[in-house]
Design a protein around this motif. Sequence first.
Motif, mmCIF file in Angstrom:
data_model
loop_
_atom_site.group_PDB
_atom_site.id
_atom_site.type_symbol
_atom_site.label_atom_id
_atom_site.label_comp_id
_atom_site.label_asym_id
_atom_site.label_seq_id
_atom_site.Cartn_x
_atom_site.Cartn_y
_atom_site.Cartn_z
ATOM 1 N N MET A 1 2.256 -2.332 6.058
ATOM 2 C CA MET A 1 3.316 -1.850 5.187
ATOM 3 C C MET A 1 2.701 -1.420 3.872
ATOM 4 O O MET A 1 1.663 -1.927 3.462
ATOM 5 C CB MET A 1 4.330 -2.964 4.919
ATOM 6 C CG MET A 1 5.193 -3.288 6.107
ATOM 7 S SD MET A 1 6.477 -4.470 5.677
ATOM 8 C CE MET A 1 7.629 -3.421 4.793
ATOM 9 N N ALA A 2 3.370 -0.477 3.252
ATOM 10 C CA ALA A 2 2.925 -0.070 1.919
ATOM 11 C C ALA A 2 3.016 -1.274 0.986
ATOM 12 O O ALA A 2 3.867 -2.142 1.164
ATOM 13 C CB ALA A 2 3.804 1.055 1.408
ATOM 14 N N ARG A 3 2.136 -1.295 0.003
ATOM 15 C CA ARG A 3 2.195 -2.345 -0.994
ATOM 16 C C ARG A 3 3.422 -2.088 -1.867
ATOM 17 O O ARG A 3 3.674 -0.963 -2.277
ATOM 18 C CB ARG A 3 0.919 -2.261 -1.830
ATOM 19 C CG ARG A 3 0.797 -3.317 -2.898
ATOM 20 C CD ARG A 3 -0.498 -3.098 -3.677
ATOM 21 N NE ARG A 3 -0.632 -4.065 -4.743
ATOM 22 C CZ ARG A 3 -0.099 -3.921 -5.941
ATOM 23 N NH1 ARG A 3 0.613 -2.858 -6.222
ATOM 24 N NH2 ARG A 3 -0.251 -4.852 -6.868
ATOM 25 N N PRO A 4 4.196 -3.161 -2.160
ATOM 26 C CA PRO A 4 5.351 -2.925 -3.028
ATOM 27 C C PRO A 4 4.921 -2.537 -4.445
ATOM 28 O O PRO A 4 3.834 -2.890 -4.884
ATOM 29 C CB PRO A 4 6.092 -4.264 -3.039
ATOM 30 C CG PRO A 4 5.227 -5.246 -2.359
ATOM 31 C CD PRO A 4 4.068 -4.545 -1.728
ATOM 32 N N ALA B 1 9.941 -6.591 -7.184
ATOM 33 C CA ALA B 1 9.163 -5.812 -6.219
ATOM 34 C C ALA B 1 10.043 -4.751 -5.583
ATOM 35 O O ALA B 1 11.125 -5.045 -5.072
ATOM 36 C CB ALA B 1 8.604 -6.741 -5.144
ATOM 37 N N LEU C 1 10.274 -1.993 -2.663
ATOM 38 C CA LEU C 1 9.651 -1.592 -1.404
ATOM 39 C C LEU C 1 10.687 -0.875 -0.547
ATOM 40 O O LEU C 1 11.747 -1.438 -0.260
ATOM 41 C CB LEU C 1 9.106 -2.822 -0.665
ATOM 42 C CG LEU C 1 8.343 -2.531 0.620
ATOM 43 C CD1 LEU C 1 7.080 -1.739 0.348
ATOM 44 C CD2 LEU C 1 7.999 -3.830 1.346
ATOM 45 N N ASP C 2 10.348 0.350 -0.161
ATOM 46 C CA ASP C 2 11.258 1.150 0.668
ATOM 47 C C ASP C 2 12.675 1.189 0.095
ATOM 48 O O ASP C 2 13.660 1.033 0.816
ATOM 49 C CB ASP C 2 11.307 0.576 2.100
ATOM 50 C CG ASP C 2 9.983 0.770 2.828
ATOM 51 O OD1 ASP C 2 9.178 1.606 2.373
ATOM 52 O OD2 ASP C 2 9.762 0.072 3.825
ATOM 53 N N GLN D 1 14.205 -0.951 -1.664
ATOM 54 C CA GLN D 1 14.837 -2.265 -1.877
ATOM 55 C C GLN D 1 14.187 -2.969 -3.055
ATOM 56 O O GLN D 1 12.969 -2.969 -3.180
ATOM 57 C CB GLN D 1 14.613 -3.128 -0.641
ATOM 58 C CG GLN D 1 15.842 -3.304 0.215
ATOM 59 C CD GLN D 1 15.821 -4.696 0.847
ATOM 60 O OE1 GLN D 1 16.479 -5.615 0.387
ATOM 61 N NE2 GLN D 1 15.034 -4.823 1.907
#
Length: 256
Positions: free
Chosen positions: A5-8, A241, A243-244, A246
């Motif tokens: 997953m991408a890093r947040p 954080a 991420l995507d 969220q």
Amino acid sequence: MSGLMARPFLLVQLSDPHIGAEWADGDPVAGLATAVESIRPMRPDAVLVSGDLSDNASDAEYEQVRDLLAPLRVPLHVLPGNHDDRHALRRHFPLPGAGDDPVHYSADLGPLRLVVLDTTRPGEDPGQLDAEQLGWLDAELAAAPNAPTLLAMHHPPLVTGVPAWDAICLPAADRQALRDVLEHHRQVRRLVAGHLHCTFAGELADRTVLTVPSTYAQARLEFGAQEIELTTEPAGFAVHAMLDGQLISHNQLVDA
Ligand SMILES: [Fe+2]
Ligand SMILES: [Fe+2]
């Protein structure tokens, strides 16, 4: 699909370091330095300090705050608390506006937009949000209606049920006026604050309001307390954080 997953995107929020204070056990300089050391390995993308940077608003205290935060080597966003002085804060941190004008601004951090409000009432502990400030907020939010936004201020726009705390927060009319503005701006994902030296969450206009601990001294939750009481609970900070799309807010305690 790989499992990677991408890093947040990480916005760390420190609050209430009170550099120069002597009213609690513990050393405010060591408190902020220890928090900075525990944040460094996370390699945050940006750092927010949500007020009461200094205890007496002296130039020496603000210089010390800058020195203590320097190892983080990231964009730094600060806002005034009741112990700060707007003019002094402007001398030590690059902030828009001049002199004693309220310190409000927005910053595009990439996946997250930070909007900062100034809830201070110079010379007093309780806060305020006047019509000028809320008018600015309404226009500023209208300018980027689709940008996920974190709204930061010093005084939490909540009522806690602890008389000693509620006496130094925002008047009910000002909280209501802020709620009215937020009703028109769904992109505000979270409100964050400091000031009460305690962690709790509530809501305003269906958005979560989160307060974070002080890096110096923590207040004790005592319903009915007419005076603020301190505890020896550990210091902490928040990690917001992204991420995507969220936004997750973590509360981290600092090992003494
Ligand atoms: Fe404080
Ligand atoms: Fe404060």
